[in-house]
Design a protein around this motif. Sequence first.
Motif, PDB file in Angstrom:
ATOM      1  N   HIS A 234     -37.253   5.451 -12.810  1.00 58.25           N
ATOM      2  CA  HIS A 234     -36.140   5.332 -13.753  1.00 58.25           C
ATOM      3  C   HIS A 234     -36.496   4.254 -14.777  1.00 58.25           C
ATOM      4  O   HIS A 234     -37.098   3.226 -14.410  1.00 58.25           O
ATOM      5  N   PRO A 235     -36.200   4.445 -16.061  1.00 55.58           N
ATOM      6  CA  PRO A 235     -36.604   3.465 -17.073  1.00 55.58           C
ATOM      7  C   PRO A 235     -36.223   2.024 -16.749  1.00 55.58           C
ATOM      8  O   PRO A 235     -37.028   1.109 -16.954  1.00 55.58           O
ATOM      9  N   LEU A 236     -35.013   1.793 -16.235  1.00 54.76           N
ATOM     10  CA  LEU A 236     -34.610   0.427 -15.889  1.00 54.76           C
ATOM     11  C   LEU A 236     -35.448  -0.115 -14.738  1.00 54.76           C
ATOM     12  O   LEU A 236     -35.873  -1.273 -14.745  1.00 54.76           O
ATOM     13  N   ALA A 237     -35.681   0.726 -13.737  1.00 54.52           N
ATOM     14  CA  ALA A 237     -36.505   0.308 -12.601  1.00 54.52           C
ATOM     15  C   ALA A 237     -37.943   0.058 -13.045  1.00 54.52           C
ATOM     16  O   ALA A 237     -38.608  -0.865 -12.549  1.00 54.52           O
ATOM     17  N   HIS A 238     -38.418   0.858 -13.985  1.00 49.70           N
ATOM     18  CA  HIS A 238     -39.781   0.661 -14.493  1.00 49.70           C
ATOM     19  C   HIS A 238     -39.903  -0.687 -15.206  1.00 49.70           C
ATOM     20  O   HIS A 238     -40.902  -1.398 -15.031  1.00 49.70           O
ATOM     21  N   LEU A 239     -38.916  -1.035 -16.005  1.00 49.32           N
ATOM     22  CA  LEU A 239     -38.955  -2.324 -16.701  1.00 49.32           C
ATOM     23  C   LEU A 239     -38.998  -3.479 -15.713  1.00 49.32           C
ATOM     24  O   LEU A 239     -39.715  -4.461 -15.916  1.00 49.32           O
ATOM     25  N   VAL A 240     -38.234  -3.364 -14.630  1.00 46.46           N
ATOM     26  CA  VAL A 240     -38.193  -4.428 -13.626  1.00 46.46           C
ATOM     27  C   VAL A 240     -39.482  -4.470 -12.805  1.00 46.46           C
ATOM     28  O   VAL A 240     -40.028  -5.545 -12.530  1.00 46.46           O
ATOM     29  N   HIS A 241     -39.987  -3.296 -12.441  1.00 44.23           N
ATOM     30  CA  HIS A 241     -41.129  -3.205 -11.526  1.00 44.23           C
ATOM     31  C   HIS A 241     -42.469  -3.443 -12.224  1.00 44.23           C
ATOM     32  O   HIS A 241     -43.346  -4.126 -11.684  1.00 44.23           O
ATOM     33  N   ILE A 242     -42.650  -2.900 -13.415  1.00 38.67           N
ATOM     34  CA  ILE A 242     -43.947  -2.930 -14.083  1.00 38.67           C
ATOM     35  C   ILE A 242     -43.957  -3.836 -15.323  1.00 38.67           C
ATOM     36  O   ILE A 242     -44.811  -4.717 -15.453  1.00 38.67           O
ATOM     37  N   PHE A 243     -42.993  -3.637 -16.225  1.00 42.28           N
ATOM     38  CA  PHE A 243     -43.056  -4.331 -17.515  1.00 42.28           C
ATOM     39  C   PHE A 243     -42.811  -5.829 -17.389  1.00 42.28           C
ATOM     40  O   PHE A 243     -43.608  -6.639 -17.886  1.00 42.28           O
ATOM     41  N   LEU A 244     -41.704  -6.227 -16.776  1.00 43.46           N
ATOM     42  CA  LEU A 244     -41.358  -7.652 -16.719  1.00 43.46           C
ATOM     43  C   LEU A 244     -42.418  -8.497 -16.004  1.00 43.46           C
ATOM     44  O   LEU A 244     -42.807  -9.555 -16.519  1.00 43.46           O
ATOM     45  N   PRO A 245     -42.924  -8.095 -14.819  1.00 49.79           N
ATOM     46  CA  PRO A 245     -43.972  -8.902 -14.188  1.00 49.79           C
ATOM     47  C   PRO A 245     -45.251  -8.995 -15.013  1.00 49.79           C
ATOM     48  O   PRO A 245     -45.996  -9.966 -14.887  1.00 49.79           O
ATOM     49  N   THR A 246     -45.495  -8.001 -15.854  1.00 54.71           N
ATOM     50  CA  THR A 246     -46.688  -8.040 -16.704  1.00 54.71           C
ATOM     51  C   THR A 246     -46.470  -8.906 -17.937  1.00 54.71           C
ATOM     52  O   THR A 246     -47.328  -9.715 -18.303  1.00 54.71           O
ATOM     53  N   TYR A 247     -45.317  -8.775 -18.571  1.00 58.09           N
ATOM     54  CA  TYR A 247     -45.081  -9.420 -19.868  1.00 58.09           C
ATOM     55  C   TYR A 247     -44.605 -10.865 -19.743  1.00 58.09           C
ATOM     56  O   TYR A 247     -44.988 -11.721 -20.557  1.00 58.09           O
TER      57      TYR A 247
END
Length: 354
Positions: A234-247
């Motif tokens: 899910h886009p929100l879950a993706h932001l939390v799981h992948i994007f935020l820890p990377t960025y």
Amino acid sequence: MELLKSSPPSLLESAWQLVQTPYAVARGSVKVITSIPTAIPALSVFLLPTYASWSTSFNVLFFYLTWSTLILAHPSPKVEFWGTFGTRLVFYLLPSLGFLLFDSAVPGVAVSIKEHGEVALPLGKEQGGRKGRWWKVALVSTGNVLLGVAVQTAVEYLFTDVLHIRSALKITSTLPMPWGIAKDLFRGLLFREILTYTLHRYVLHSPSSPLTPLHATWYHSLPAPYALATAYDHPLAHLVHIFLPTYLPALFFRFHLLTYQMYLALISLEETFAYSGYNILPSGFILGGIARRQERHLMGGGTGNYSCWGLADLCMGTSVGSDVVGDVVEEGEKRGVGEKARGKGKGIGGKKRK
């Protein structure tokens, strides 16, 4: 004087510039990133100018001119957007789509190198066959990658155009030094490991979190990982799981844009190979262990293995199966590292006795 005045561009010229500029920026950024591995040793000219050769000096000069031209010719947010998009495209989307095409075109060959056989094939029976959701996985994953790039660009515009403060990332013509690159990569990957574990365990797998059902019905609905599965959520879950820890580590430490794109390229390659489902990987010691831990997390219902590399799980006691140390030992046994070392030791001992 009238003749010296430049006429405004025509509609056709403006349209061509609109199409050509993003390509030029993305191509230039990726070209710079792919030349970094050969340019980093050349940067030693700044540290040891006495011993630097003329060829080294020219390498540094060419690298600097390429990067400076790119920065000076385009606005910083545009360079960051197309550079980030180009990095994700070259190091994640295109290789993953290539793996997906290979798995779909020659499943008989692909199944022989899949860790879990037909279960990990995008067109396998467990995945729904040709009428399954492989196309949905591809579309959602691509959309989530683009969403991450868009959010990063929005943060950059917020900093520079709305709040009128310095850019989120360091975007200057000055090149980062090798020691600074190594330091940022180390602490960026370390903080990413900690953030991934924390957000993944306590936000995406907590009974009280509203994102837990979304993560379960999207990502954990896959029977086994295959190409592009990393970003399928899910886009929100993706932001939390992948994007935020990377960025967030790059934002917190304010990476130089070149360092950030190197960091992003490493993570993109990790996601491409570790989630491919193949049992033949470029680096078995690192990627093999990451792949096995992610497979156990996905196929085990998310009961452990919340981090990327397994270090946080080892410290917190949430490893499922063998931990990161066990994976290294197991991989070493597979490759006969101990036997090779003993053999070399005997060879050296024999030479000494002679």
